[in-house]
Scaffold this active site. Structure first.
Site, short mmCIF file in Angstrom:
data_model
loop_
_atom_site.label_atom_id
_atom_site.label_comp_id
_atom_site.label_asym_id
_atom_site.label_seq_id
_atom_site.Cartn_x
_atom_site.Cartn_y
_atom_site.Cartn_z
N SER A 222 -6.17 -0.42 15.59
CA SER A 222 -5.81 0.99 15.75
C SER A 222 -6.58 1.87 14.58
CB SER A 222 -4.59 1.22 15.73
OG SER A 222 -3.77 0.89 14.89
N ASP B 207 -5.58 -0.32 6.10
CA ASP B 207 -6.52 -0.36 7.01
C ASP B 207 -7.60 0.39 7.25
OD1 ASP B 207 -4.17 -2.10 7.22
OD2 ASP B 207 -3.39 -1.33 9.13
N GLY C 281 -2.85 -6.22 18.51
CA GLY C 281 -1.53 -6.68 18.03
C GLY C 281 -1.72 -8.13 17.25
N ASP D 136 0.79 -1.25 -0.19
CA ASP D 136 0.13 0.03 -0.21
C ASP D 136 0.94 1.44 -0.04
OD1 ASP D 136 0.58 -0.34 2.73
OD2 ASP D 136 -1.41 -0.02 3.29
N TYR E 103 8.76 -1.63 10.75
CA TYR E 103 7.87 -1.32 9.68
C TYR E 103 8.31 0.05 9.21
CZ TYR E 103 3.50 -0.21 7.24
OH TYR E 103 2.63 0.02 6.43
C1 GLA Z 1 0.19 -2.45 8.33
C2 GLA Z 1 -0.21 -1.41 8.09
C3 GLA Z 1 -0.88 -1.24 6.44
C4 GLA Z 1 0.04 -2.13 5.64
C5 GLA Z 1 0.29 -3.69 6.44
C6 GLA Z 1 1.23 -4.41 5.33
O1 GLA Z 1 -1.44 -3.26 8.57
O2 GLA Z 1 -1.07 -0.24 8.82
O3 GLA Z 1 -0.99 0.09 6.05
O4 GLA Z 1 1.10 -1.57 5.10
O5 GLA Z 1 0.80 -3.21 7.47
O6 GLA Z 1 0.42 -4.76 4.32
#
Ligand code: GLA
Length: 382
Positions: free
Chosen positions: A125, A169, A119, A35, A219
């Protein structure tokens, strides 16, 4: 149950007249870490959600209560009023992002609660941001579209939580639709609902019940790797603004200019974007065997090239493979949380039983199991 408890709590603390809203967590069939690279994702909203009861209070303060933690927090709406409590930052962030977009947000009372496991890679969130965003938009007639609310949630993560997440998300939470996955182009935000009723199969989530530390900084590091590779490619191909615009040949051209690690990360992303497109083609033909194969490939890539898996997730994935499950992979950001499994309906019980036992023997934790039910996005409940 959840609904009556949260309303009761609101009434006890703040009196009557609060309105209940909800917004769900999400699954993602395939397209992980694509994304924020402008690629595609294939999420759906689920039957686990965050809830909030909200009522304007005529003051300039926000009185917030997190029912499940039995905590309260009082804060203002100015930048310097940022609350201490982690959960309250989500509410504050949404308010701030709305103010930045030219709205004025008066004080309100709010109670939050939910049943999205934390988690677990199901985006609790984002569900919270979306529930709060939707509620404030409705209460104060702000006129944001659902898409804008998703962007507000994402900006909250960036500026008030510190995770440089993509849009998947919040988009799924705000725009989810019962019985359908969303094929979202994260560069243009164009999307299409893909009905998802895999006949003879079902989706099962297995929660490792572990969350590894530093997941959010890891991340953000993944994202930086992708950005460095884009920079290198753009020197030769100025039209490339995101990894979505690049291909494996372009990547090869910059092999000497980027670190081996960054190379591997970008390779995964470029492959994953293509994998999603292939999966959508397979879905059109109800070819779930191909869909499943792609899911395994995604897991392999996330584990070996993107390095966001962990021993617990790899164990669950291997077990699924061993037991002949159609598809299985780590879901969401990684570093713990769930695997998503595409299983033949008639072998699902056996898979779950055997895998849960083996996992418990190995790690001493009973994994949690959830059947996936695809539901609608954010809404007002009364
Ligand atoms: C988390 C992030 C999303 C996406 C996923 C991996 O959920 O919030 O934006 O990057 O990881 O696909």
């Amino acid at each position: 149950m959840m609904r009556s408890k949260i309303k009761e709590t609101f009434e006890e603390r703040f009196g009557s007249g609060g309105t209940l809203y909800t917004s769900p967590g999400r699954i993602n069939l395939i397209g992980e870490h694509t994304d924020y690279n402008g690629g595609f994702v294939l999420p759906g909203a689920i039957d686990k959600a965050m809830y909030c009861v909200v009522k304007p209070n005529g003051k300039d303060k926000i009185n917030a209560c997190a029912l499940d933690l039995n905590e309260t927090s009082v804060f203002g709406t100015k930048e310097e009023d940022k609350p201490e409590a982690g959960w309250a930052k989500y509410i504050f962030g949404v308010v701030r992002e709305m103010i930045k977009r030219g709205k004025s947000i008066p004080g309100f009372d709010i109670v939050i609660s939910g049943d999205v496991p934390l988690g677990a890679g199901m985006s609790s969130s984002a569900a919270l941001e979306s529930a709060v965003g939707y509620a404030l938009n409705d209460q104060f007639r702000l006129g944001f579209t659902r898409q804008e609310l998703a962007t507000i949630g994402q900006a909250t993560e960036h500026h008030y939580v510190g995770v440089k997440c993509g849009i998947m998300d919040q988009f799924a939470s705000c725009l989810g639709k019962e019985g359908a996955l969303i094929r979202l182009d994260c560069r243009s935000l164009a999307y299409e609902y893909i009905p998802f009723h895999p006949k003879g199969y079902k989706l099962v989530l297995l929660n490792t019940c572990v969350t590894h530390e530093l997941a959010s900084s890891a991340y953000n590091k993944r994202r930086e790797s992708c950005e460095r590779v884009v920079e290198a490619i753009a020197r030769k191909h100025p039209e490339v603004k995101l990894l979505r615009d690049a291909n494996l040949n372009m990547l090869k051209e910059v092999e000497k200019e980027v670190s081996a690690e960054d190379y591997m990360r970008a390779e995964f992303v470029i492959e994953e974007i293509q994998r999603l497109l292939d999966t959508c083609e397979a879905l059109k033909k109800d070819d779930y065997e191909t869909v499943g194969r792609k899911m395994y490939e995604t897991h392999e890539g996330l584990s070996k090239k993107y390095e966001v898996s962990c021993p617990e997730l790899d164990f669950l994935n291997n077990k699924a493979k061993e037991l002949g499950v159609t598809g299985s992979r780590v879901m969401g950001g990684g570093f713990g949380g769930c695997t998503i499994n595409l299983v033949k309906e008639n072998s699902a019980d056996e898979f779950v039983k055997k895998t849960a036992e083996a996992y418990e023997n190995k790690f001493g934790i009973r994994p949690k199991v959830y059947d996936v039910v695809i539901k609608d996005g954010a809404k007002r409940l009364d």
